[in-house]
Scaffold this active site. Sequence first.
Site: not given
Lengths: 186, 313
Positions: A107, A111, A167, A173
């Site tokens: 990942e 969050d 992003d 990114r």
Amino acid sequence: MTPARENVPDNIERILFTEQQVSARIAEVAAEISEKYRGRDLKLIAVLKGSVFFLTALARAITIPVKIDFLAISSFGGPSQGPTPGLVRIAKDLDEPIHDEDVLLVEDIVDTGFTTRYLLQTLAGRGPQSLGICTLLDRSVRRIVQVPIDFRCFEIPDRFVVGCGLDHRQLYRNLGYIAVLDPERG
Amino acid sequence: MALLTISGDPASRWEEVAQAVAQLLDFELVTETRLAQWMTEEFGETPLPARVWAPAAVAVLARLAREHPLLIALDGAERLFRPAPWVMRARITTSDAHRVGKLMLDLRLEKSEALARLRELDAEQKRLRKARFKGVSADPESFDLTLSLTNMDAAQAAEVLAAAAAKRLDQQGLLSPNAADEIEFETRLELAKRGIVPAGRARVTRASFGHPSEEMFANLLDFYRIQWEYEPRSFPLQWDKNGGVTEAFTPDFYLPELDLYVEVTTMKQSLVTRKNRKVKMLRAIYPHINIQVFYQKDFQDLVFKYGLKMVHS
């Protein structure tokens, strides 16, 4: 080395981790992963698009042979969702089955835990030998759903960050560092 | 009237499928908690004896189903209504290995602990079925459709089920008002024999959110197919010398699958401070209650990332 200000986009408020710090930490985590999975067949699964940059760097630093695969899920409020958010779904499935394999979900950030929980549930239902999580960033202050993280590179504060695959409306990114973004700025 | 019942084995993710189907079909989702609230409105605070639970539930549901298509997500729901063209009864199953895996993930248990917990949940389900319906196991013939999640994920199952339900309920037609009256009459007669009279007070009310943040959070939970209840419970925080409650706290959401309350904050710092104080008090007084705060910054990220529209106040 911190990039010169003129090379940093105006929206960037500050750099949290430089490219060198990111690379060094990924190398440390890759070493832990190599040790843990030595003698086993490890498959890294990355979630498109955000995790691609991290997966690439991580896979190159891991010293045992690894397989890789990708999946993509629909985004909350994404363009295909229309006026209502709809339901999370697999937008691009894995190319190969994962039954009886050692799987590490890679990942970019964990969050609230909602997305990771959904991914874990989806992958766990396919009967892997083991299932772990490796995340580049862990913003645990926002956690709603608890998910077991096996490897994390950085714990980050409660700020909106971009770079290394993360992003803002598909931009930033490609930054090699991780930075706090202020969309109002610039 | 159109009724869809969905039930399944503990930890088979049948609740998640039910949540998704309700959203796809725009049916009112009836969970155990929601039905319990309606039954309290209808019959009062005193719990009904288990033996009259089923007719009491049918009395409430049959009346509400005249106005709203209902998806009844309850264990044993297939036994509430007789087979009929206007009702479809579905069951979700999966392998024990998957059920253990779900408990390991959701409750963060080791495999042996998850296995033990699964046995407890199975036993609890049997006890509840025995008390409410006399039979302890689900008869396969009681279902119109059984789907296994062993090789299908919850989203796929929800789509299959929603398509099947839409087809069946559309083709077979809806229950006539006379038939609905008949069901209500039968159950009310059964209740009357025991001196119980439904008051007709229960109403389907869609969550009326106090703030746009709450609605967006509900959308977020729907998106991830996480069951939620809006403000289902208040916790007394302070009492006067006579034991009267002088201050209480009602968290915005309860997520039954995770046994977690969530409080959603707004942009106003004064309100955030007040809510934080109440959350702190709740944690001190009720240490066994799990509560998390979802801060406005989390929404800001969604707004920033996807350009969502958000009303600030």
